[in-house]
Write a protein that holds these residues in place. Structure first.
Motif, PDB file in Angstrom:
ATOM      1  N   VAL A  82       0.835  -1.200   0.000  1.00 51.39           N
ATOM      2  CA  VAL A  82       0.000   0.000   0.000  1.00 51.39           C
ATOM      3  C   VAL A  82       0.868   1.248   0.000  1.00 51.39           C
ATOM      4  O   VAL A  82       0.452   2.312  -0.468  1.00 51.39           O
ATOM      5  N   THR A  83       2.090   1.128   0.511  1.00 51.46           N
ATOM      6  CA  THR A  83       3.020   2.260   0.484  1.00 51.46           C
ATOM      7  C   THR A  83       3.405   2.581  -0.954  1.00 51.46           C
ATOM      8  O   THR A  83       3.424   3.741  -1.375  1.00 51.46           O
ATOM      9  N   PHE A  84       3.707   1.537  -1.733  1.00 49.18           N
ATOM     10  CA  PHE A  84       4.047   1.760  -3.136  1.00 49.18           C
ATOM     11  C   PHE A  84       2.833   2.263  -3.905  1.00 49.18           C
ATOM     12  O   PHE A  84       2.959   3.118  -4.791  1.00 49.18           O
ATOM     13  N   ALA A  85       1.649   1.752  -3.590  1.00 51.76           N
ATOM     14  CA  ALA A  85       0.434   2.224  -4.260  1.00 51.76           C
ATOM     15  C   ALA A  85       0.242   3.716  -4.036  1.00 51.76           C
ATOM     16  O   ALA A  85      -0.135   4.457  -4.960  1.00 51.76           O
ATOM     17  N   ALA A  86       0.504   4.176  -2.805  1.00 50.34           N
ATOM     18  CA  ALA A  86       0.397   5.609  -2.513  1.00 50.34           C
ATOM     19  C   ALA A  86       1.405   6.405  -3.331  1.00 50.34           C
ATOM     20  O   ALA A  86       1.085   7.477  -3.860  1.00 50.34           O
ATOM     21  N   ASP A  87       2.618   5.885  -3.454  1.00 49.09           N
ATOM     22  CA  ASP A  87       3.637   6.575  -4.242  1.00 49.09           C
ATOM     23  C   ASP A  87       3.280   6.592  -5.726  1.00 49.09           C
ATOM     24  O   ASP A  87       3.552   7.574  -6.429  1.00 49.09           O
ATOM     25  N   LEU A  88       2.679   5.513  -6.214  1.00 45.38           N
ATOM     26  CA  LEU A  88       2.241   5.471  -7.613  1.00 45.38           C
ATOM     27  C   LEU A  88       1.133   6.496  -7.843  1.00 45.38           C
ATOM     28  O   LEU A  88       1.143   7.214  -8.858  1.00 45.38           O
ATOM     29  N   GLN A  89       0.188   6.581  -6.915  1.00 45.94           N
ATOM     30  CA  GLN A  89      -0.862   7.578  -7.049  1.00 45.94           C
ATOM     31  C   GLN A  89      -0.292   8.992  -7.022  1.00 45.94           C
ATOM     32  O   GLN A  89      -0.711   9.858  -7.797  1.00 45.94           O
ATOM     33  N   THR A  90       0.677   9.219  -6.148  1.00 47.01           N
ATOM     34  CA  THR A  90       1.318  10.534  -6.083  1.00 47.01           C
ATOM     35  C   THR A  90       2.033  10.853  -7.386  1.00 47.01           C
ATOM     36  O   THR A  90       1.983  11.985  -7.884  1.00 47.01           O
ATOM     37  N   ALA A  91       2.702   9.871  -7.968  1.00 42.82           N
ATOM     38  CA  ALA A  91       3.395  10.084  -9.239  1.00 42.82           C
ATOM     39  C   ALA A  91       2.427  10.454 -10.352  1.00 42.82           C
ATOM     40  O   ALA A  91       2.798  11.147 -11.307  1.00 42.82           O
ATOM     41  N   LEU A  92       1.174  10.021 -10.224  1.00 46.98           N
ATOM     42  CA  LEU A  92       0.150  10.330 -11.218  1.00 46.98           C
ATOM     43  C   LEU A  92      -0.588  11.632 -10.917  1.00 46.98           C
ATOM     44  O   LEU A  92      -1.534  11.986 -11.614  1.00 46.98           O
ATOM     45  N   GLY A  93      -0.150  12.332  -9.858  1.00 48.61           N
ATOM     46  CA  GLY A  93      -0.701  13.649  -9.567  1.00 48.61           C
ATOM     47  C   GLY A  93      -1.591  13.728  -8.357  1.00 48.61           C
ATOM     48  O   GLY A  93      -2.089  14.809  -8.017  1.00 48.61           O
ATOM     49  N   VAL A  94      -1.832  12.619  -7.670  1.00 49.17           N
ATOM     50  CA  VAL A  94      -2.712  12.633  -6.500  1.00 49.17           C
ATOM     51  C   VAL A  94      -2.030  13.359  -5.343  1.00 49.17           C
ATOM     52  O   VAL A  94      -0.847  13.169  -5.083  1.00 49.17           O
ATOM     53  N   ASP A  95      -2.805  14.201  -4.667  1.00 45.93           N
ATOM     54  CA  ASP A  95      -2.325  14.934  -3.496  1.00 45.93           C
ATOM     55  C   ASP A  95      -2.920  14.267  -2.253  1.00 45.93           C
ATOM     56  O   ASP A  95      -4.130  14.299  -2.043  1.00 45.93           O
ATOM     57  N   GLN A  96      -2.060  13.695  -1.435  1.00 47.88           N
ATOM     58  CA  GLN A  96      -2.540  12.958  -0.264  1.00 47.88           C
ATOM     59  C   GLN A  96      -3.168  13.861   0.793  1.00 47.88           C
ATOM     60  O   GLN A  96      -3.836  13.365   1.710  1.00 47.88           O
ATOM     61  N   GLU A  97      -2.979  15.172   0.662  1.00 51.67           N
ATOM     62  CA  GLU A  97      -3.558  16.095   1.634  1.00 51.67           C
ATOM     63  C   GLU A  97      -4.992  16.489   1.285  1.00 51.67           C
ATOM     64  O   GLU A  97      -5.679  17.103   2.100  1.00 51.67           O
ATOM     65  N   LEU A  98      -5.453  16.159   0.090  1.00 51.51           N
ATOM     66  CA  LEU A  98      -6.790  16.543  -0.316  1.00 51.51           C
ATOM     67  C   LEU A  98      -7.842  15.584   0.248  1.00 51.51           C
ATOM     68  O   LEU A  98      -7.531  14.454   0.630  1.00 51.51           O
ATOM     69  N   THR A  99      -9.072  16.054   0.242  1.00 48.64           N
ATOM     70  CA  THR A  99     -10.189  15.257   0.763  1.00 48.64           C
ATOM     71  C   THR A  99     -10.327  13.939   0.014  1.00 48.64           C
ATOM     72  O   THR A  99     -10.220  13.890  -1.203  1.00 48.64           O
ATOM     73  N   GLY A 100     -10.542  12.865   0.769  1.00 42.64           N
ATOM     74  CA  GLY A 100     -10.863  11.583   0.153  1.00 42.64           C
ATOM     75  C   GLY A 100      -9.703  10.633  -0.037  1.00 42.64           C
ATOM     76  O   GLY A 100      -9.922   9.498  -0.486  1.00 42.64           O
ATOM     77  N   PHE A 101      -8.467  11.049   0.329  1.00 39.70           N
ATOM     78  CA  PHE A 101      -7.354  10.114   0.103  1.00 39.70           C
ATOM     79  C   PHE A 101      -7.350   8.977   1.115  1.00 39.70           C
ATOM     80  O   PHE A 101      -7.065   7.839   0.790  1.00 39.70           O
ATOM     81  N   GLY A 102      -7.681   9.292   2.333  1.00 34.07           N
ATOM     82  CA  GLY A 102      -7.592   8.271   3.374  1.00 34.07           C
ATOM     83  C   GLY A 102      -6.363   8.513   4.233  1.00 34.07           C
ATOM     84  O   GLY A 102      -5.885   9.646   4.377  1.00 34.07           O
ATOM     85  N   ARG A 103      -5.830   7.449   4.783  1.00 30.68           N
ATOM     86  CA  ARG A 103      -4.675   7.582   5.663  1.00 30.68           C
ATOM     87  C   ARG A 103      -3.427   7.875   4.831  1.00 30.68           C
ATOM     88  O   ARG A 103      -3.123   7.122   3.887  1.00 30.68           O
ATOM     89  N   PRO A 104      -2.687   8.951   5.134  1.00 30.32           N
ATOM     90  CA  PRO A 104      -1.483   9.278   4.361  1.00 30.32           C
ATOM     91  C   PRO A 104      -0.497   8.114   4.323  1.00 30.32           C
ATOM     92  O   PRO A 104      -0.257   7.441   5.325  1.00 30.32           O
ATOM     93  N   GLY A 105       0.051   7.854   3.151  1.00 26.38           N
ATOM     94  CA  GLY A 105       1.040   6.791   3.002  1.00 26.38           C
ATOM     95  C   GLY A 105       0.451   5.438   2.688  1.00 26.38           C
ATOM     96  O   GLY A 105       1.194   4.485   2.422  1.00 26.38           O
ATOM     97  N   GLU A 106      -0.888   5.340   2.724  1.00 29.74           N
ATOM     98  CA  GLU A 106      -1.537   4.074   2.417  1.00 29.74           C
ATOM     99  C   GLU A 106      -2.450   4.265   1.211  1.00 29.74           C
ATOM    100  O   GLU A 106      -3.550   4.808   1.333  1.00 29.74           O
ATOM    101  N   GLY A 107      -1.982   3.845   0.055  1.00 34.82           N
ATOM    102  CA  GLY A 107      -2.733   4.033  -1.167  1.00 34.82           C
ATOM    103  C   GLY A 107      -3.698   2.903  -1.455  1.00 34.82           C
ATOM    104  O   GLY A 107      -3.771   1.906  -0.732  1.00 34.82           O
ATOM    105  N   SER A 108      -4.434   3.059  -2.536  1.00 34.89           N
ATOM    106  CA  SER A 108      -5.405   2.051  -2.977  1.00 34.89           C
ATOM    107  C   SER A 108      -4.962   1.510  -4.324  1.00 34.89           C
ATOM    108  O   SER A 108      -4.822   2.261  -5.292  1.00 34.89           O
ATOM    109  N   TRP A 109      -4.759   0.215  -4.409  1.00 34.94           N
ATOM    110  CA  TRP A 109      -4.358  -0.386  -5.674  1.00 34.94           C
ATOM    111  C   TRP A 109      -5.481  -0.302  -6.705  1.00 34.94           C
ATOM    112  O   TRP A 109      -5.237  -0.149  -7.894  1.00 34.94           O
ATOM    113  N   GLU A 110      -6.707  -0.409  -6.247  1.00 35.44           N
ATOM    114  CA  GLU A 110      -7.830  -0.300  -7.176  1.00 35.44           C
ATOM    115  C   GLU A 110      -7.847   1.075  -7.838  1.00 35.44           C
ATOM    116  O   GLU A 110      -7.971   1.194  -9.063  1.00 35.44           O
TER     117      GLU A 110
END
Length: 424
Positions: free
Chosen positions: A48-76
């Motif tokens: 999930v750490t790598f998923a969060a980094d992949l989302q960030t690389a695609l432009g996702v901002d983990q500080e915005l509403t709806g991301f969830g827990r920082p550092g834990e991304g969603s593979w889906e």
């Protein structure tokens, strides 16, 4: 790329000499060109750490509403983003920092995106890693072959795109605040020659258009004329790149009305104040739409795209998965209307459709659901639009999201327009 076509979709770099140890390959990260690069963090123990980094690389901002827990991304959601952005190559730097178990899971996850997977180890991989890689059809190359594969890749920043077609370079930020009878003279006296030329060209164009419009719309019933005029100025605001463009257009409308013996009166401070907090189509450049990439959940971008296309909040819950066609470029409403979607907004509708399809939703299932699977209703949709305005500066409904988008008569009451025929 010949190497990618000849591979089985996975290319592993076996850098036995360590020649890539200090390389960064910044030019190989370009999501707009279908290329994304993610580096594995040392000590990664959960994917999930790598998923969060992949989302960030695609432009996702983990500080915005709806991301969830920082550092834990969603593979889906990461998979949806890769598919929606049409990413053709995913480059993973330092994959050999992962345990062989996590490496196997990572390859399996990334293969689901359909992108070519590059495992770029800046150093040699172990026998355990080699055993994992060998489970798939993998092309193994050395560092020199990797560099050669990307040798033609241009370096440096991508040239800016999405510039206005209406040419705002010479247009002033502010124009004189004088009555329409003195407006052109004041512009000539107070602006530079280049600025006045740009303003005057816009003024003349708008005046000619306005005169033609007045000649076909003015009639004996003043109230009807004012409502129609408010709707027309609403449309003019959407077409204006800046507030200054809009003020020039309004002054041109006043001159055009006066030339055919009508007087148009506008409370300019009220008009400008209303305009500045109202939706503005001309302002929605590709760069503005790109801000929505900051949201991890695609339904947020989809709601914004639908609203920008003119679909009321009251009608959006009725849309289904099959309502979205052409990679998000068209919406087919339940009553059969076909509505075009702005180019910059289309990827977000396509991403929401992909998300629903990956969830197993049938074509007649609701398009808009939240992260918990609940169907989105009007109040939730309004909250999404308000949040996008606050967090991203994306203004699609003004200061208040309403069930139905404003029409001419609402603009009439807010702008204080009046028009009357000049009696001789």
């Amino acid at each position: 790329m010949e190497l990618a076509r000849a591979s089985g979709g996975i290319i592993a770099v076996h850098d036995t000499a360590g020649t890539l140890a200090r390389a960064t390959f910044g030019e190989l990260h370009d999501p707009e060109d279908g290329l994304v690069m993610v580096q594995v963090r040392p000590g990664t123990r959960r994917l999930v750490t790598f998923a969060a980094d992949l989302q960030t690389a695609l432009g996702v901002d983990q500080e915005l509403t709806g991301f969830g827990r920082p550092g834990e991304g969603s593979w889906e959601l990461a998979t949806v983003a890769v598919l929606a952005e049409n990413i053709g190559h995913v480059i993973v730097l330092d994959p050999w920092l992962l345990t062989h178990t996590l490496l196997g899971e990572l390859i399996e996850r990334l293969q689901a995106t359909g992108a070519v997977l590059w495992l770029v180890g800046r150093g040699a991989f172990s026998d355990d890693h080699r055993d994992v890689v060998d489970r798939w059809t993998t092309t193994v190359i050395d560092a020199d072959a990797f560099r050669a594969a990307w040798a033609d890749r241009p370096s440096g920043p991508r040239p800016a795109t999405g510039t206005s077609s209406q040419g705002t370079d010479d247009f002033p930020i502010h124009v004189p605040d004088v009555d329409f009878t003195l407006f052109r003279a004041a512009c000539r006296d107070q602006l530079t020659a280049e600025e006045f030329s740009a303003v005057d060209t816009h003024f003349r164009t708008c005046a000619a258009t306005a005169r033609e419009w007045f000649q076909t719309h003015l009639g004996p019933e003043t109230l009807v004329n004012e409502e129609a005029l408010a709707a027309r100025l609403h449309e003019q605001w959407h077409q204006s790149p800046t507030t200054a463009h809009f003020i020039v257009a309004v002054r041109a409308f006043e001159v055009a009305a006066f030339s055919i013996d009508w007087q148009l009166q506008v409370d300019l401070p009220q008009l400008v104040g209303t305009a500045r907090v109202s939706p503005h189509v001309a302002e929605r450049s590709p760069q503005v739409w790109a801000r929505l990439r900051g949201y991890a959940s695609p339904h947020r971008g989809a709601v914004c795209a639908l609203t920008a296309a003119g679909i009321d909040l009251a009608d959006q819950p009725a849309l289904t998965v099959e309502s979205i066609t052409g990679r998000g470029r068209e919406v087919v409403t339940p009553d059969g209307r076909r509505i075009d979607v702005e180019d910059g907004a289309a990827p977000y509708l396509f991403a929401q459709k992909l998300a629903r399809l990956l969830q197993g939703a049938p074509g007649d299932a609701p398009l808009l659901i939240n992260d918990t699977g609940a169907a989105l209703r009007e109040r939730a949709l309004a909250d999404i639009l308000t949040t996008a305005r606050i967090e991203l500066g994306l203004n699609l409904v003004g200061l208040r999201a309403e069930r139905r988008q404003p029409t001419g008569d609402r603009w009439l009451t807010r702008w204080g327009l009046s028009i009357q025929e000049l009696r001789r």
